[in-house]
Scaffold this active site. Structure first.
Site, short mmCIF file in Angstrom:
data_model
loop_
_atom_site.label_atom_id
_atom_site.label_comp_id
_atom_site.label_asym_id
_atom_site.label_seq_id
_atom_site.Cartn_x
_atom_site.Cartn_y
_atom_site.Cartn_z
N SER A 125 0.86 -1.25 0.11
CA SER A 125 0.01 0.01 0.14
C SER A 125 0.69 1.25 -0.02
CB SER A 125 -1.09 0.03 1.21
OG SER A 125 -1.94 -1.05 1.27
N GLU A 126 0.25 2.33 -0.62
CA GLU A 126 0.95 3.74 -0.57
C GLU A 126 -0.03 4.64 -0.17
OE1 GLU A 126 2.72 4.28 -4.49
OE2 GLU A 126 3.85 2.49 -4.33
N SER A 131 -6.68 -0.09 -1.98
CA SER A 131 -7.32 -1.26 -2.55
C SER A 131 -7.16 -1.15 -4.13
CB SER A 131 -8.88 -1.09 -2.60
OG SER A 131 -9.37 -0.99 -1.05
N GLU A 239 -3.45 -15.49 1.27
CA GLU A 239 -3.61 -14.41 2.55
C GLU A 239 -5.10 -14.33 3.18
OE1 GLU A 239 -2.17 -9.62 3.75
OE2 GLU A 239 -3.01 -10.27 1.56
N GLN A 276 -32.87 -16.66 28.80
CA GLN A 276 -32.99 -16.92 27.43
C GLN A 276 -32.60 -15.68 26.43
OE1 GLN A 276 -37.15 -16.41 25.07
NE2 GLN A 276 -37.16 -18.70 25.31
N GLN A 335 -21.05 -6.65 25.14
CA GLN A 335 -22.45 -6.22 25.45
C GLN A 335 -23.01 -7.06 26.83
OE1 GLN A 335 -24.14 -3.48 24.87
NE2 GLN A 335 -25.87 -4.10 26.06
N GLY A 338 -21.46 -6.62 30.10
CA GLY A 338 -21.41 -5.30 30.64
C GLY A 338 -20.24 -4.55 30.99
N GLY A 363 -7.02 -6.65 1.97
CA GLY A 363 -8.22 -6.19 1.00
C GLY A 363 -9.40 -6.11 1.94
#
Length: 378
Positions: A125-126, A131, A239, A276, A335, A338, A363
Site C-alpha cells: 500500500s501507498e 485497494s 492471505e 433466554q 455487551q 456489561g 483487501g
C-alpha cells in the site's frame, strides 16, 4: 471435513502450548512490554523449536511439509490462545510468492528464516494506492546491476521487526497500470530506508516506509521483472484464507471467554447465562462460528488438493465471513459482559480492538464483496 488423529493432536498440542506460555494476562504483558508489542521473539523461538513455524512450508526449506489444513489449525489455535506472533502471518503470506516464483537461494534464505522464527513483511500500500494496488507509484529505476528505489509505502505490517520487505515497485510506466510492476527483496537495514511507526488503537503493528536512493541488486527481483501483478495473486488469495483462520480463532476466543463469564456471573439469584435473552445470543454465535470453521477447512482442503487456482471466490468468502464473525462475536461478548467487557483484566476490550482491523486489511471486505459478486457474473 474430518481431521486426522495427527491433526487433532497437533491442534491440541498448540492449544496446550498457548495455555502454558501465554495463557494469562500477566504472561502476555511480560512478553509484550505491557501490551505495547504485538510480537514476542521468545514465543517465536519456542514455536520454532517445536517445528511448528512454517508447518506448510516444504521440508527442503526447513518447514513441516504439511498443507494448508495444518497451517490453518496452527493459525486458529495460536489466535485463539492469544499468542503474540501477529507478524508470523505476514511472513506466511509472503512465503506463498517465494514458493512459486523465488529462486532456490531466495527460498532457502527467506523460507528457512520464517521456519526458524524470523519475521518478514510485504510492502504494498501507498498513500494513493490501497485497494487499487495497480496505482502504485514508488519507483525502482534500473542503474547497472542495481535498482534505485525512491518513494513511500504505508500501512506496512511488521516492517519494524522484519528481516526483509517484499516490495511492490514500479519499474516501467509505459504501459497499463497493472504492467511494469516488480517485486523486490529489500533488507530492512539497507541504507536510505526509514521505518516510521503509525500509532493505532492496538500495539505497534503498522508503519510508514520512506525510500531515498535505496539500492537493491537485480538478483533481488522475485519472479520476472514487470510481472509482479500475476506473481502477487497466489499470495493474496492464500492471505485471505490465513486471515480467515486467524479470525476464526479470535471469534472462538471471544466465545470461550463470554461463555465462561455468563456461566459464573449471577444476577437476580441465578447465572445470567440461564436467561433466554443471553443463552439464545450465545447459541447464535456458536452456530455462526461452527459454520465458518467448516467452510475455512473446506477451502484449505481444496487448496491441499491442488484446486487453489479456482478458489479466488471461496478465499474471499472465507475472509469476509470470518472477519465479520470475529468482530460481531467480540462486540456481542462485550455487551453481554456489561462493564466488565471494558475492563482490561477480562480481555474482551482487547478482543474488540483486535477484531476491528481484519475487515480492512488483506483487501477490505468491500473489495471481497466485489470479487465475489463479479465471480457470480454481476
Amino acid at each position: 471435513m474430518r481431521f486426522t488423529k495427527e491433526q487433532e493432536g497437533f491442534a491440541a498440542a498448540v492449544r496446550a502450548f498457548c495455555a502454558a506460555e501465554c495463557g494469562t494476562l500477566a504472561q502476555r504483558d511480560e512478553l509484550t512490554d505491557g501490551g505495547k508489542l504485538s510480537n514476542s521473539p521468545e514465543i517465536l523461538r519456542k514455536l520454532a523449536a517445536q517445528g511448528w513455524l512454517g508447518v506448510s512450508i516444504p521440508e527442503a526449506y526447513g518447514g513441516g511439509g504439511a498443507g494448508m489444513v495444518d497451517e490453518c489449525l496452527f493459525l486458529e489455535e495460536t489466535s485463539r490462545g492469544l499468542a503474540p506472533i501477529t507478524a508470523y502471518s505476514t511472513g506466511l503470506t509472503a512465503a506463498q510468492t517465494y514458493l512459486r516464483y523465488g529462486t532456490e537461494d531466495q527460498k532457502k534464505d527467506i523460507l528457512g528464516g520464517i521456519c526458524a522464527g524470523e519475521l518478514e513483511a510485504i510492502a504494498l500500500s501507498e498513500p494513493g494506492a490501497g485497494s487499487d494496488l495497480g496505482s502504485v507509484r514508488i519507483k525502482a529505476t534500473l542503474d547497472g546491476d542495481h535498482y534505485v528505489i525512491d518513494g513511500q509505502k504505508t500501512w506496512t505490517s511488521a516492517a519494524h521487526v522484519a528481516k526483509h520487505l517484499l516490495l511492490l515497485a514500479r519499474t516501467d510506466s509505459s504501459g497499463p497500470k497493472h504492467q511494469g510492476l516488480t517485486l523486490l527483496i529489500v533488507p530492512t537495514d539497507v541504507p536510505g530506508l526509514e521505518i516510521r511507526p503509525i500509532e493505532t488503537m492496538e500495539a505497534h503493528t503498522v508503519n510508514d516506509l520512506f525510500f531515498t536512493g535505496v539500492r537493491i541488486p537485480v538478483a533481488n527481483v522475485v519472479g520476472e521483472a514487470g510481472q509482479a501483478w500475476k506473481h502477487l495473486m497466489r499470495g493474496l488469495s492464500v492471505e485471505r484464507l490465513i486471515i480467515a483462520a486467524m479470525s476464526l480463532g479470535a471469534a472462538e476466543r471471544s466465545l470461550d471467554d463470554v461463555l465462561g463469564y455468563v456461566k459464573q456471573r449471577e444476577q437476580f439469584g441465578r447465572a445470567i447465562g440461564s436467561f433466554q435473552a443471553v443463552r439464545h445470543r450465545i447459541a447464535e454465535l456458536a452456530t455462526e462460528i461452527a459454520y465458518a470453521k467448516a467452510f475455512v477447512y473446506d477451502v484449505a482442503a481444496r487448496i491441499d488438493a491442488g484446486e487453489e487456482d479456482q478458489l479466488t471466490r471461496e478465499g474471499s468468502m472465507a475472509k469476509l465471513k470470518c472477519t465479520e464473525i470475529a468482530k460481531h462475536t467480540a462486540l456481542e461478548a462485550m455487551q453481554l459482559m456489561g462493564g466488565y467487557g471494558y475492563a482490561r483484566e477480562y480481555g474482551m476490550e482487547g478482543q474488540v480492538r483486535k477484531a476491528l482491523a481484519p475487515p480492512i486489511y488483506g483487501g477490505t471486505n468491500e473489495i471481497q464483496r466485489e470479487i465475489i459478486s463479479k465471480s457470480l457474473g454481476l
